[in-house]
Design a protein around this motif. Structure first.
Motif, PDB file in Angstrom:
ATOM      1  N   VAL A  50     -11.388  -8.181  -6.221  1.00 25.86           N
ATOM      2  CA  VAL A  50      -9.969  -7.955  -6.512  1.00 25.86           C
ATOM      3  C   VAL A  50      -9.704  -6.466  -6.346  1.00 25.86           C
ATOM      4  N   ASN A  51      -8.664  -6.129  -5.585  1.00 22.42           N
ATOM      5  CA  ASN A  51      -8.302  -4.737  -5.329  1.00 22.42           C
ATOM      6  C   ASN A  51      -6.883  -4.476  -5.819  1.00 22.42           C
ATOM      7  N   LEU A  52      -6.627  -3.242  -6.210  1.00 23.49           N
ATOM      8  CA  LEU A  52      -5.292  -2.814  -6.642  1.00 23.49           C
ATOM      9  C   LEU A  52      -4.964  -1.521  -5.926  1.00 23.49           C
ATOM     10  N   SER A  53      -3.775  -1.451  -5.339  1.00 22.44           N
ATOM     11  CA  SER A  53      -3.324  -0.196  -4.743  1.00 22.44           C
ATOM     12  C   SER A  53      -1.964   0.172  -5.325  1.00 22.44           C
ATOM     13  N   TYR A  54      -1.714   1.458  -5.342  1.00 22.22           N
ATOM     14  CA  TYR A  54      -0.417   2.001  -5.737  1.00 22.22           C
ATOM     15  C   TYR A  54       0.104   2.756  -4.529  1.00 22.22           C
ATOM     16  N   SER A  55       1.377   2.554  -4.190  1.00 18.75           N
ATOM     17  CA  SER A  55       1.958   3.212  -3.024  1.00 18.75           C
ATOM     18  C   SER A  55       3.327   3.773  -3.341  1.00 18.75           C
ATOM     19  N   HIS A  56       3.565   4.973  -2.831  1.00 18.99           N
ATOM     20  CA  HIS A  56       4.887   5.588  -2.898  1.00 18.99           C
ATOM     21  C   HIS A  56       5.801   4.896  -1.888  1.00 18.99           C
ATOM     22  N   PRO A  57       7.118   5.036  -2.039  1.00 21.66           N
ATOM     23  CA  PRO A  57       8.026   4.456  -1.051  1.00 21.66           C
ATOM     24  C   PRO A  57       7.693   4.947   0.359  1.00 21.66           C
ATOM     25  N   PHE A  58       7.789   4.050   1.330  1.00 18.54           N
ATOM     26  CA  PHE A  58       7.599   4.267   2.762  1.00 18.54           C
ATOM     27  C   PHE A  58       6.139   4.256   3.208  1.00 18.54           C
ATOM     28  N   VAL A  59       5.182   4.211   2.277  1.00 17.27           N
ATOM     29  CA  VAL A  59       3.773   4.164   2.669  1.00 17.27           C
ATOM     30  C   VAL A  59       3.500   2.874   3.432  1.00 17.27           C
ATOM     31  N   VAL A  60       2.800   3.000   4.561  1.00 14.94           N
ATOM     32  CA  VAL A  60       2.316   1.852   5.329  1.00 14.94           C
ATOM     33  C   VAL A  60       0.803   1.830   5.197  1.00 14.94           C
ATOM     34  N   ARG A  61       0.273   0.682   4.812  1.00 19.81           N
ATOM     35  CA  ARG A  61      -1.175   0.468   4.762  1.00 19.81           C
ATOM     36  C   ARG A  61      -1.481  -0.654   5.742  1.00 19.81           C
ATOM     37  N   GLY A 120      -1.136  -5.838   6.774  1.00 19.32           N
ATOM     38  CA  GLY A 120      -0.599  -4.543   6.382  1.00 19.32           C
ATOM     39  C   GLY A 120       0.686  -4.724   5.603  1.00 19.32           C
ATOM     40  N   PHE A 121       1.124  -3.634   4.995  1.00 20.97           N
ATOM     41  CA  PHE A 121       2.402  -3.681   4.290  1.00 20.97           C
ATOM     42  C   PHE A 121       3.021  -2.296   4.246  1.00 20.97           C
ATOM     43  N   GLN A 122       4.333  -2.272   4.026  1.00 22.48           N
ATOM     44  CA  GLN A 122       5.060  -1.029   3.772  1.00 22.48           C
ATOM     45  C   GLN A 122       5.743  -1.146   2.416  1.00 22.48           C
ATOM     46  N   ALA A 123       5.511  -0.144   1.574  1.00 22.84           N
ATOM     47  CA  ALA A 123       6.179  -0.101   0.276  1.00 22.84           C
ATOM     48  C   ALA A 123       7.654   0.240   0.497  1.00 22.84           C
ATOM     49  N   ILE A 124       8.528  -0.609   0.011  1.00 20.32           N
ATOM     50  CA  ILE A 124       9.965  -0.359   0.092  1.00 20.32           C
ATOM     51  C   ILE A 124      10.381   0.551  -1.058  1.00 20.32           C
ATOM     52  N   GLU A 125       9.690   0.386  -2.168  1.00 20.53           N
ATOM     53  CA  GLU A 125       9.871   1.254  -3.326  1.00 20.53           C
ATOM     54  C   GLU A 125       8.489   1.465  -3.938  1.00 20.53           C
ATOM     55  N   GLU A 126       8.404   2.292  -4.943  1.00 20.03           N
ATOM     56  CA  GLU A 126       7.133   2.516  -5.630  1.00 20.03           C
ATOM     57  C   GLU A 126       6.540   1.156  -5.998  1.00 20.03           C
ATOM     58  N   SER A 127       5.280   0.904  -5.588  1.00 17.55           N
ATOM     59  CA  SER A 127       4.736  -0.449  -5.724  1.00 17.55           C
ATOM     60  C   SER A 127       3.272  -0.459  -6.133  1.00 17.55           C
TER      61      SER A 127
END
Length: 184
Positions: A50-61, A120-127
């Motif tokens: 199980v993994n957890l990430s935190y991303s600022h808005p606009f980050v693409v992983r 992949g994903f892009q954070a639309i808001e802090e996520s």
């Protein structure tokens, strides 16, 4: 039953789950994973990490995947925030090879990305983003595809503002990416 709905997307191996959220004046509770319910709805996998990430808005992983025998299926959730989540079919011989599906995920939803797909994903808001994966991380078999590959043509919500890691900005396009996945 915590699962409210199961929807197969345009690439039918990718599934969107919505689950029951029990809310009251304290907040909410939900069952993110209940093996019997997901098995009954077409997800015949168990998870090893199980993994957890935190991303600022606009980050693409992404777009990330692992080669066989370390291929990963991923059941992903947004714990808090909103993301645009994408799966790209990289299975040679698939009628959907090189095609993508994407959905906006918010709390109360989960997306299943099976082995043989780049994710992949892009954070639309802090996520805050939670991944349940079917096999452990294997750095030697980790691969990626360029998030902005024009041949794939993903319609990212904020592509002009994308924030990327150095590694993700140097991924090859799909035409040059290594893959050992075959369809079916």
């Amino acid at each position: 039953m915590p699962l409210v709905s199961v929807k197969r997307l345009e690439i039918p191996d990718v599934m969107l789950f919505q689950f029951k959220v029990f809310e009251d004046n304290r907040g909410y509770f939900t069952e993110l994973w209940k093996r019997t319910e997901y098995l009954a709805n077409g997800l015949p996998y168990d998870f090893t990490q199980v993994n957890l990430s935190y991303s600022h808005p606009f980050v693409v992983r992404g777009l990330h995947y692992q080669l066989k025998p370390s291929e990963q299926g991923k059941l992903v959730y947004v714990v808090k925030g909103r993301v645009f989540d994408v799966a790209v079919d990289i299975r040679r011989g698939s009628p959907w090879f090189g095609r993508w599906v994407g959905v906006e995920l918010t709390p109360g939803m989960a997306l299943w990305i099976p082995p043989g797909f780049a994710h992949g994903f892009q954070a639309i808001e802090e996520s805050w983003f939670l991944y349940l994966v079917t096999k452990e991380y294997d750095q030697a078999r980790e691969r990626c595809i360029l998030w902005s590959d024009q041949a794939i043509g993903i319609k990212w919500p904020n592509s002009g503002k994308a924030i990327l890691s150095e590694k993700d900005s140097k991924c090859p396009p799909l035409s040059q990416a290594e893959s050992n996945f075959e369809y079916p």
